[in-house]
Design an enzyme around this catalytic site. Structure first.
Site, mmCIF file in Angstrom:
data_model
loop_
_atom_site.group_PDB
_atom_site.id
_atom_site.type_symbol
_atom_site.label_atom_id
_atom_site.label_comp_id
_atom_site.label_asym_id
_atom_site.label_seq_id
_atom_site.Cartn_x
_atom_site.Cartn_y
_atom_site.Cartn_z
ATOM 1 N N HIS A 40 6.389 2.109 7.974
ATOM 2 C CA HIS A 40 5.951 3.175 8.999
ATOM 3 C C HIS A 40 5.419 2.300 10.142
ATOM 4 C CE1 HIS A 40 5.957 6.208 5.576
ATOM 5 N NE2 HIS A 40 4.712 5.774 5.276
ATOM 6 N N HIS A 82 8.413 9.715 4.124
ATOM 7 C CA HIS A 82 8.915 8.696 3.192
ATOM 8 C C HIS A 82 10.390 8.950 2.748
ATOM 9 C CE1 HIS A 82 4.306 8.992 3.094
ATOM 10 N NE2 HIS A 82 4.452 7.891 2.625
#
Lengths: 327, 327
Positions: free
Chosen positions: A57, A216
């Site tokens: 991320h 994700h």
């Protein structure tokens, strides 16, 4: 899989080392961990702020380690929660006696592991409090809502509150106020590939996009034909406005890129988001456009709105020297 | 073509408007142009700094408009030089009487159009000086070398010099010193697609990478099988070190993403670059890792080295509030 890596199983270790070496003037890696911490932590006059989660991320979370934001960030494997022992090391490294505050995204693994780390820290007489961020309105059931880009605004505001000398209870109360008032919604044009997996996590046809995407590599809630930037901006913003009453309020807006979407496209989306908000009588006090919470090289974006009161506005505008915080 | 846009022919207009609306507290769009300028320009005590070029390199160049960097940035169509009349508008908007300094990348269209704009401005009694950045060592012939990510370091240092009250001649002399001491080299894994073209500018097979890539979707100087991040870092860094003597010096390093390469990969490359420099007795004073000069959603990276003396070191570390300058 086209990636600039060495060993797919060592990407997080090498990235963490790379960060520590690149920015050694203000942060360092805790030995034997993938924790990045401020060089000036612990600070006995300040609550320590720790966040983290799976890697992939970036710039979240280590990019937000710095004055006015996080004291430490814990990196798990790609899209995998960090382990309790690593989180505990982060907590111990930043506790100066005023306690440690954890900012956790609402994923089962993160919630369990940060909770376990908090218990281990308390057993060592460190005071710990936490919040769980769940800004993603793609999911209707509030308890299942994921933490996505709105998390960065929690980092910023809780970090500023701690920097100003707020107590552990003050920091928690302010962070909870951010969470109550922040909502996000995302979409993707292209999936991403986890290095150790080697293949994309889902497939999208050349004419398809996915609405309500997570960060994700999981697929979203609805697949449909690609529409225009204006239609996409409207779909994301309307979903947020339908979930929470922002009318008449001052807000902060974040248009976040998921990895491979050019700034050009993010600003085109931002342009429409601002117009929609103006049409709805919502005043935009501050806008963030760029890559704040990504999903490797996923193409797509998310829109985040935060309703501001005077305290949140002031804290959001406090300076930070975190590498990845522009604004 | 998977892009979040409305009309492929309006992307630059919509992006520019989006930037001006998003960051209205510090910058604005000159009416009828795609020029972004600081709200506090012109400043009668300061040389005005103008840069620009084709769009598609965001955050370059408008992301560097701010205190301590640029006073205005001119955006051409995607990968196309801005026209002399737009550049002239930028010059006029930021001239406070101390003159205007132009930072131009070495592409035929940019050089011609900025030169023409300078002549038009001088005809209106505005003093103008310029430099042409040519940091890309992929091309051996120095006169043909392109301006790539090293340009951002010229923006930063020339901007700081102007902010400190340097004269037009001072700013030019310092910018020339940066250009003499900066070298870059890039590579790509995946091409990009210009919105109005709709198809990628070149093709790369799943196992191929391209070395010596430019930032305008043009192909590079050598195509070969993808190697590891360490090998890529070594190939780029060795080419730079073979071109200019950095030994024994303090340097700044930039590992720049071309658009869709995750920060994770950039930090893995940076990790190796730093090790190579240390092995060569080169001290790294400052490191930048991120997307500074992109080529839409191209996948790949460039490495930039700048040899620093005391003046450059000091200017590089001066604060800037430009949206996209982290460091």
């Amino acid at each position: 899989m086209k990636k600039i890596i060495n060993d797919p199983n060592e990407v997080v270790q090498e990235m963490t080392k790379g960060m520590a070496v690149a920015h050694s003037e203000q942060l360092h890696q805790l030995p034997g961990t993938t924790v990045i911490a401020r060089n000036d932590a612990p600070n006995e006059n300040k609550v320590g702020i720790v966040s983290g989660g799976g890697s992939g991320h970036e710039p979240a979370h280590a990019g937000y380690v710095g004055k006015g934001m996080l004291d430490a960030a814990v990196a798990g494997e790609v899209f995998t929660s960090p382990t309790p022992d690593q989180i505990l090391e982060a907590i111990k490294a930043v506790d100066g006696g005023a306690g440690v505050f954890l900012i956790v995204k609402n994923y089962t693994g993160d919630v369990l592991n940060f909770e376990m780390a908090a218990e281990l820290a308390e057993a060592e007489d460190i005071r710990v409090e936490k919040v769980v961020v769940n800004d993603d309105v793609a999911v209707d059931d509030v308890s299942s809502r994921r933490g996505i880009a709105g998390t960065i605004l929690v980092h910023k505001i809780a970090g500023a509150k701690a920097e100003q000398g707020g107590s552990l209870e003050d920091v928690k109360s302010t962070a909870e106020k951010v969470i109550e008032n922040v909502r996000s919604m995302g979409m993707a044009l292209k999936p991403c590939t986890v290095p150790a997996a080697g293949v994309p996590s889902f497939e999208l046809a050349e004419n398809e996009m996915e609405i309500g995407i997570g960060i994700h590599g999981e697929s979203g809630i609805e697949r449909k034909d690609i529409s225009t930037a204006d239609d996409i901006a409207k779909e994301l913003t309307d979903k947020i406005l339908g979930d929470f009453d922002f009318s008449g309020s001052d807000t902060a807006v974040m248009v976040n890129g998921l990895g491979s979407t050019p700034d050009m496209e993010l600003y085109i989306v931002s342009n429409k988001v601002q117009a929609i908000l103006t049409d709805n009588g919502i005043y935009v006090d501050k806008t963030f456009v760029g890559e704040y919470m990504t999903s490797l090289e996923m193409a797509g974006c998310s829109v985040t709105l935060l309703k501001l009161d005077d305290e949140l506005k002031q804290l959001l505008n406090e300076p930070s020297n975190a590498m990845a915080f522009q604004g």
